[in-house]
Design a protein around this motif. Structure first.
Motif, short mmCIF file in Angstrom:
data_model
loop_
_atom_site.label_atom_id
_atom_site.label_comp_id
_atom_site.label_asym_id
_atom_site.label_seq_id
_atom_site.Cartn_x
_atom_site.Cartn_y
_atom_site.Cartn_z
N MET A 1 0.84 -1.19 0.00
CA MET A 1 0.00 0.00 0.00
C MET A 1 0.87 1.23 0.00
SD MET A 1 -2.86 1.13 2.80
CE MET A 1 -1.65 1.07 4.10
N ASP A 2 0.60 2.17 -0.90
CA ASP A 2 1.34 3.42 -0.97
C ASP A 2 0.85 4.32 0.14
OD1 ASP A 2 3.08 5.21 -1.91
OD2 ASP A 2 1.95 5.78 -3.69
N ARG A 3 1.74 4.94 0.91
CA ARG A 3 1.32 5.74 2.04
C ARG A 3 2.24 6.93 2.21
NH1 ARG A 3 4.28 4.08 6.78
NH2 ARG A 3 5.68 2.37 6.29
N PRO A 4 1.72 8.04 2.72
CA PRO A 4 2.53 9.23 2.91
C PRO A 4 3.30 9.17 4.22
CG PRO A 4 0.28 9.69 3.57
CD PRO A 4 0.32 8.26 3.04
N ALA A 5 4.33 10.02 4.31
CA ALA A 5 5.08 10.09 5.56
C ALA A 5 4.27 10.78 6.63
CB ALA A 5 6.39 10.85 5.33
N HIS A 6 3.35 11.67 6.25
CA HIS A 6 2.56 12.40 7.24
C HIS A 6 1.17 12.62 6.67
CE1 HIS A 6 1.48 15.15 10.43
NE2 HIS A 6 1.16 16.07 9.54
N ARG A 8 -2.41 14.76 7.19
CA ARG A 8 -3.11 15.84 7.87
C ARG A 8 -4.55 15.45 8.10
NH1 ARG A 8 -2.52 21.18 4.55
NH2 ARG A 8 -3.62 21.95 6.38
N LEU A 9 -5.16 16.06 9.13
CA LEU A 9 -6.57 15.80 9.40
C LEU A 9 -7.42 16.41 8.30
CD1 LEU A 9 -6.79 16.44 13.24
CD2 LEU A 9 -6.87 14.25 12.06
N PRO A 10 -8.52 15.76 7.91
CA PRO A 10 -9.38 16.28 6.85
C PRO A 10 -10.13 17.53 7.29
CG PRO A 10 -10.34 14.32 7.86
CD PRO A 10 -8.96 14.45 8.42
N ASP A 11 -10.67 18.25 6.29
CA ASP A 11 -11.37 19.50 6.54
C ASP A 11 -12.85 19.30 6.79
OD1 ASP A 11 -9.35 21.35 4.18
OD2 ASP A 11 -9.13 21.05 6.33
N LEU A 12 -13.24 18.25 7.46
CA LEU A 12 -14.63 18.06 7.88
C LEU A 12 -14.74 18.54 9.32
CD1 LEU A 12 -15.54 14.57 6.43
CD2 LEU A 12 -16.86 16.65 6.09
N PRO A 13 -15.83 19.22 9.68
CA PRO A 13 -16.00 19.61 11.08
C PRO A 13 -15.92 18.39 12.00
CG PRO A 13 -17.64 20.68 9.70
CD PRO A 13 -16.94 19.68 8.83
N LEU A 14 -15.15 18.52 13.08
CA LEU A 14 -14.96 17.42 14.01
C LEU A 14 -15.51 17.86 15.37
CD1 LEU A 14 -13.66 14.60 14.52
CD2 LEU A 14 -11.61 15.82 15.24
N HIS A 15 -16.57 17.21 15.81
CA HIS A 15 -17.21 17.58 17.07
C HIS A 15 -16.69 16.69 18.20
CE1 HIS A 15 -20.92 19.23 14.70
NE2 HIS A 15 -19.80 19.88 14.46
N PRO A 201 -7.66 9.04 13.21
CA PRO A 201 -7.09 9.90 12.16
C PRO A 201 -5.79 9.31 11.62
CG PRO A 201 -7.85 11.23 14.00
CD PRO A 201 -7.96 9.79 14.44
N GLY A 202 -5.70 9.17 10.32
CA GLY A 202 -4.51 8.61 9.70
C GLY A 202 -4.45 7.10 9.72
N GLY A 203 -5.50 6.45 10.25
CA GLY A 203 -5.48 4.99 10.36
C GLY A 203 -5.32 4.28 9.04
N VAL A 204 -5.93 4.80 7.99
CA VAL A 204 -5.89 4.11 6.70
C VAL A 204 -4.55 4.26 5.99
CG1 VAL A 204 -8.38 4.21 6.32
CG2 VAL A 204 -6.94 6.12 5.58
N SER A 205 -3.65 5.08 6.54
CA SER A 205 -2.37 5.30 5.88
C SER A 205 -1.29 4.34 6.39
CB SER A 205 -1.90 6.75 6.09
OG SER A 205 -1.60 6.99 7.44
N ARG A 206 -1.66 3.41 7.25
CA ARG A 206 -0.67 2.53 7.87
C ARG A 206 -0.69 1.14 7.25
NH1 ARG A 206 -3.21 4.93 13.28
NH2 ARG A 206 -1.81 6.70 13.61
N ALA A 261 -6.27 12.13 -1.60
CA ALA A 261 -5.40 10.97 -1.80
C ALA A 261 -4.44 10.82 -0.64
CB ALA A 261 -4.63 11.10 -3.12
N ASN A 262 -3.86 11.93 -0.20
CA ASN A 262 -2.90 11.90 0.90
C ASN A 262 -3.56 11.44 2.19
OD1 ASN A 262 -1.43 13.70 3.26
ND2 ASN A 262 -0.01 12.89 1.74
N VAL A 263 -4.74 11.98 2.50
CA VAL A 263 -5.46 11.59 3.72
C VAL A 263 -5.87 10.12 3.67
CG1 VAL A 263 -7.56 11.99 5.08
CG2 VAL A 263 -6.27 13.93 4.19
N ALA A 264 -6.23 9.64 2.48
CA ALA A 264 -6.67 8.25 2.33
C ALA A 264 -5.50 7.27 2.29
CB ALA A 264 -7.53 8.10 1.07
N GLY A 265 -4.26 7.78 2.33
CA GLY A 265 -3.12 6.88 2.43
C GLY A 265 -2.32 6.70 1.17
#
Length: 310
Positions: A1-6, A8-15, A201-206, A261-265
């Motif tokens: 799986m291709d994954r980024p080094a870092h 970022r959190l997505p731009d959806l409101p997080l309550h 957050p970032g779980g799918v990038s691992r 794409a980056n957020v999704a890993g």
């Protein structure tokens, strides 16, 4: 799986769950009005906490991870941390809203798995559980308001019963086919822990090996346990979660395809676009156009009816 080094959190409101003093509990209960306008928010957002809604009146629709369901009281809606939801064209919603975090489930660890199964639907009829659930919620509200001695344990016990009754209302034939039944065995525990890590957050990038290390087991043993509990490999579940996260962000934000794409890993947007088309039958741009049309025109077919829906 291709994954980024870092990632970022997505731009959806997080309550987040903000419970005022003197409660000091990761728990809240109230009506739509007493919880506040965010309890009926019309914009896509996600939570860090769990939410159970017992709708007793009103009209409109509940949209959970792109699946739209018309409000038909009495109805139950369950939202787990990380899911994206909103209320569409809602009017005069009445009922009870229960909010709590993962720590509140500690005495009954199977409840987290049950909540994830219930959250596979944007809402389901309360059926013959409507009256018992309404009575139970009234008792919970009184306990949370008065805070008598031992209220922590009583509220946790009430919540456990509420989840059991909500599961009973769903019925065995309505549960998602790929959801494992609660079980006190190592495979079910590993799959449940894996599911919680995936939703972080970032779980799918691992990579798969990272999850195995987090759970203190070899990659091979981890693969065996997850497949035994779910019928799917960890890699398949990661790809499913990547697709769902991409769908959430394409439909609920104006983020660029590169950032999604980056957020999704994925560090390569072109590879992400090929992956997304393979998984859904649409390009990211085509899916975003479809999702926007669905949001503004409720007559558009729900993602629930799409063969590649989540």
């Amino acid at each position: 799986m291709d994954r980024p080094a870092h990632t970022r959190l997505p731009d959806l409101p997080l309550h987040r769950l903000d419970v005022p003093l003197p409660h000091l509990l990761p728990f809240a209960i109230g009506t739509f009005d007493s919880i506040g306008p965010l309890s009926r928010a019309a914009f896509p957002h996600r939570h860090t906490f769990y939410e159970i809604v017992h709708v007793t009146g009103g009209s409109g629709a509940h949209v959970l991870d792109l699946v739209r369901r018309t409000v038909e009281p009495p109805q139950l809606c369950v939202i787990t941390p990380g899911q994206v939801h909103h209320w569409a064209d809602a009017e005069e919603l009445t009922g009870n809203v229960v909010l709590f975090d993962e720590d509140f489930l500690l005495p009954h660890t199977d409840d987290a798995a049950a909540l994830r199964r219930l959250a596979g639907r944007p809402g389901h009829p309360a059926g013959d559980q409507a009256a018992p659930i309404a009575a139970l919620l009234a008792d919970m509200a009184t306990e949370a308001r008065d805070l008598p001695p031992g209220h922590h344990g009583v509220l946790r016990a009430y919540l456990h019963i509420l989840i059991a009754r909500a599961t009973r209302a769903l019925g065995p034939t309505d549960a998602p086919a790929d959801s494992p039944a609660p079980a006190h065995d190592r495979a079910a525990e590993a799959a449940a822990a894996f599911g919680r890590l995936l939703c972080e957050p970032g779980g799918v990038s691992r990579p798969v090996g990272w999850y195995a290390r987090q759970l203190g087991m070899s990659a091979g043993h981890f693969q065996t346990l997850v497949r035994r509990a779910t019928g799917l490999s960890p890699g398949s579940l990661i790809r499913r979660q990547q697709t769902l996260e991409a769908k959430r962000l394409l439909s609920g934000t104006n983020m660029t395809v590169r950032r999604i794409a980056n957020v999704a890993g994925f560090s390569d947007p072109a590879y992400f676009c090929r992956f997304f088309r393979r998984e859904t039958g649409m390009s990211p741009g085509e899916f975003r156009t479809w999702a926007v049309r669905m949001h503004h025109d409720p007559r558009t077919e729900s993602i629930a009816g799409h063969p590649d829906g989540p």
